[in-house]
Design a protein around this motif. Structure first.
Motif, PDB file in Angstrom:
ATOM      1  N   SER A 285      47.855  32.128  11.478  1.00 10.02           N
ATOM      2  CA  SER A 285      47.489  33.393  10.969  1.00 10.02           C
ATOM      3  C   SER A 285      46.688  34.265  11.694  1.00 10.02           C
ATOM      4  O   SER A 285      46.498  34.060  12.762  1.00 10.02           O
ATOM      5  CB  SER A 285      46.675  33.039   9.478  1.00 10.02           C
ATOM      6  OG  SER A 285      45.358  32.697  10.169  1.00 10.02           O
ATOM      7  N   SER A 286      46.724  35.670  11.182  1.00  5.82           N
ATOM      8  CA  SER A 286      45.919  36.382  12.308  1.00  5.82           C
ATOM      9  C   SER A 286      44.611  36.245  12.531  1.00  5.82           C
ATOM     10  O   SER A 286      44.077  36.772  13.585  1.00  5.82           O
ATOM     11  CB  SER A 286      46.040  37.806  11.355  1.00  5.82           C
ATOM     12  OG  SER A 286      45.062  37.509  10.201  1.00  5.82           O
ATOM     13  N   GLU A 287      44.039  35.221  11.707  1.00 10.38           N
ATOM     14  CA  GLU A 287      42.609  34.464  12.151  1.00 10.38           C
ATOM     15  C   GLU A 287      42.742  33.816  13.556  1.00 10.38           C
ATOM     16  O   GLU A 287      41.652  33.619  13.880  1.00 10.38           O
ATOM     17  CB  GLU A 287      42.215  33.866  11.086  1.00 10.38           C
ATOM     18  CG  GLU A 287      41.880  34.643   9.868  1.00 10.38           C
ATOM     19  CD  GLU A 287      41.259  33.749   8.578  1.00 10.38           C
ATOM     20  OE1 GLU A 287      40.996  32.614   8.857  1.00 10.38           O
ATOM     21  OE2 GLU A 287      40.992  34.312   7.591  1.00 10.38           O
ATOM     22  N   ASP A 288      43.912  33.548  13.863  1.00  7.36           N
ATOM     23  CA  ASP A 288      43.924  32.544  15.167  1.00  7.36           C
ATOM     24  C   ASP A 288      44.119  33.508  16.440  1.00  7.36           C
ATOM     25  O   ASP A 288      44.075  32.985  17.366  1.00  7.36           O
ATOM     26  CB  ASP A 288      45.386  31.880  15.259  1.00  7.36           C
ATOM     27  CG  ASP A 288      45.122  30.420  14.194  1.00  7.36           C
ATOM     28  OD1 ASP A 288      44.100  30.017  14.081  1.00  7.36           O
ATOM     29  OD2 ASP A 288      46.378  30.193  13.796  1.00  7.36           O
ATOM     30  N   ILE A 289      43.562  34.927  16.309  1.00 13.23           N
ATOM     31  CA  ILE A 289      43.668  35.795  17.332  1.00 13.23           C
ATOM     32  C   ILE A 289      42.343  36.202  17.300  1.00 13.23           C
ATOM     33  O   ILE A 289      41.678  36.896  16.488  1.00 13.23           O
ATOM     34  CB  ILE A 289      44.622  37.077  17.200  1.00 13.23           C
ATOM     35  CG1 ILE A 289      46.121  36.584  16.633  1.00 13.23           C
ATOM     36  CG2 ILE A 289      44.581  38.038  18.312  1.00 13.23           C
ATOM     37  CD1 ILE A 289      47.075  37.612  16.024  1.00 13.23           C
ATOM     38  N   GLU A 290      41.649  35.919  18.458  1.00 13.37           N
ATOM     39  CA  GLU A 290      40.223  36.072  18.394  1.00 13.37           C
ATOM     40  C   GLU A 290      40.136  37.109  19.949  1.00 13.37           C
ATOM     41  O   GLU A 290      40.060  36.779  20.862  1.00 13.37           O
ATOM     42  CB  GLU A 290      39.419  34.740  18.610  1.00 13.37           C
ATOM     43  CG  GLU A 290      37.676  35.184  18.940  1.00 13.37           C
ATOM     44  CD  GLU A 290      37.173  33.992  19.254  1.00 13.37           C
ATOM     45  OE1 GLU A 290      35.830  33.969  19.353  1.00 13.37           O
ATOM     46  OE2 GLU A 290      37.806  32.882  19.546  1.00 13.37           O
ATOM     47  N   GLU A 291      39.644  38.310  19.522  1.00 11.51           N
ATOM     48  CA  GLU A 291      39.347  39.101  20.800  1.00 11.51           C
ATOM     49  C   GLU A 291      38.142  38.769  21.610  1.00 11.51           C
ATOM     50  O   GLU A 291      37.042  38.570  20.924  1.00 11.51           O
ATOM     51  CB  GLU A 291      39.345  40.552  20.176  1.00 11.51           C
ATOM     52  CG  GLU A 291      40.660  40.995  19.689  1.00 11.51           C
ATOM     53  CD  GLU A 291      40.742  42.556  19.596  1.00 11.51           C
ATOM     54  OE1 GLU A 291      40.400  43.313  20.442  1.00 11.51           O
ATOM     55  OE2 GLU A 291      41.210  43.058  18.342  1.00 11.51           O
ATOM     56  N   VAL A 292      38.269  38.796  22.736  1.00  8.52           N
ATOM     57  CA  VAL A 292      36.887  38.402  23.659  1.00  8.52           C
ATOM     58  C   VAL A 292      36.287  39.594  23.916  1.00  8.52           C
ATOM     59  O   VAL A 292      36.979  40.617  24.573  1.00  8.52           O
ATOM     60  CB  VAL A 292      37.295  37.646  24.949  1.00  8.52           C
ATOM     61  CG1 VAL A 292      36.370  37.238  25.906  1.00  8.52           C
ATOM     62  CG2 VAL A 292      38.544  36.444  24.613  1.00  8.52           C
ATOM     63  N   LYS A 293      34.895  39.672  23.634  1.00 10.99           N
ATOM     64  CA  LYS A 293      34.216  40.992  24.181  1.00 10.99           C
ATOM     65  C   LYS A 293      33.469  40.691  25.315  1.00 10.99           C
ATOM     66  O   LYS A 293      33.216  39.740  25.961  1.00 10.99           O
ATOM     67  CB  LYS A 293      33.004  41.131  23.023  1.00 10.99           C
ATOM     68  CG  LYS A 293      33.800  41.333  21.570  1.00 10.99           C
ATOM     69  CD  LYS A 293      32.867  41.518  20.654  1.00 10.99           C
ATOM     70  CE  LYS A 293      33.142  41.877  18.991  1.00 10.99           C
ATOM     71  NZ  LYS A 293      32.188  41.997  18.153  1.00 10.99           N
TER      72      LYS A 293
END
Length: 293
Positions: A285-293
């Protein structure tokens, strides 16, 4: 007047009788509407008992030479054996179609089922028992799978989705789903070309950390219609890696197919399947994409 009184009395008696019958019927119906028994799962074969349970690693090892090392080989399981594992991936985001991935800690495997909405009764964290007798194992693109045979228009036969009736007879739900018991393994980027690493880990829920999508421009989406292949999916590359080694594979039917790919660094979690020697990351799902800050 006497006749009128008799008729009125008769009417009153009939009315009282109707009221009594209505109350009695309601009482009976209340008895039938007791709270349903939720202790027995409404899906699967509750008669199955654990017997001759083998690990997924043992299953893959047993059929490695004859099935899983070949692109489209398959074999029917005639032994009375079972596997047990937790669901780590399902069809909730529309990207994993008619499949669930299960893992028992020793390895993972894909189970192919011809049914939609699998996430409704096979959520992430749900442990299940699978009776393998009479099912088939195969290596579509060398990815270990469980299902039944399918022959395509070209005459090629491989393991594909079993019908829902067969599936319902071959699995049992164990306890309640516990997503806290499902933790992705970090993908070792230094082993992207390692054949044994690919063999041991394909099918697992994994996370590749701190990577950048090669085609991300700020406007490009994960799976545009004009780029989809014959399987209605789009492969996207990751900077620093060849697409012959690893891709992010997204169905054009996925809920996030039209989502713009992030341009910065991300952690990507998904089911890491294989097609021959290429890793294919299937985001759940889209929740599997985590942007790294």
């Amino acid at each position: 007047m006497d006749i009128l009184k008799m008729e009125n009395m008769k009417y009153i008696k009939m009315l009282l009788l109707a009221v009594v019958c209505t109350i009695g019927l309601a009482s009976c119906m209340d008895g039938d509407w007791d709270a349903p028994d939720t202790s027995v799962p409404p899906f699967g074969n509750n008669e199955l008992q654990e017997n001759n349970v083998m690990t997924i690693a043992e299953l893959k090892s047993k059929y490695s030479a004859t099935v899983f090392n070949s692109t489209n080989s398959l074999e029917q399981i005639t032994d009375d054996v079972q596997i047990k594992g937790r669901v780590v991936g399902n069809d909730i985001g529309g990207n994993i179609y008619n499949n669930v991935a299960i893992d028992d800690g020793t390895g993972a495997i894909i189970v192919c089922i011809s049914q939609g909405g699998l996430f409704s009764y096979l959520p992430v964290g749900q442990e299940i028992l699978v009776n393998l007798k009479d099912l088939w194992v195969g290596g579509y693109g060398q990815q270990p799978e469980i299902g039944t045979p399918y022959t395509n228009k070209s005459g090629s036969t491989y393991v594909s989705r079993m019908n829902r009736t067969v599936w319902q007879e071959h699995f049992k739900i164990l306890g309640s789903a516990d997503a806290s018991k499902v933790t992705p393994v970090e993908f070792d980027q230094s082993k992207v070309k390692d054949e044994q690493y690919l063999k041991d880990n394909c099918g697992k829920l994994m996370t590749i950390k701190g990577v950048t999508m090669a085609d991300a421009t700020g406007t490009e989406t994960f799976a545009p219609e004009d780029l989809k292949d014959a399987a209605n999916s789009v492969n996207r590359g990751i900077k620093g890696f060849s697409t012959s080694n690893i891709v992010v594979r997204t169905s054009s039917y996925a809920d996030f197919a039209a989502t713009k790919m992030p341009t910065g660094k991300v952690n990507l979690t998904g089911i890491f399947t294989r097609y021959r020697n290429t890793w294919q990351i299937l985001l759940r799902s889209s929740e599997d994409i985590e942007e790294v800050k």
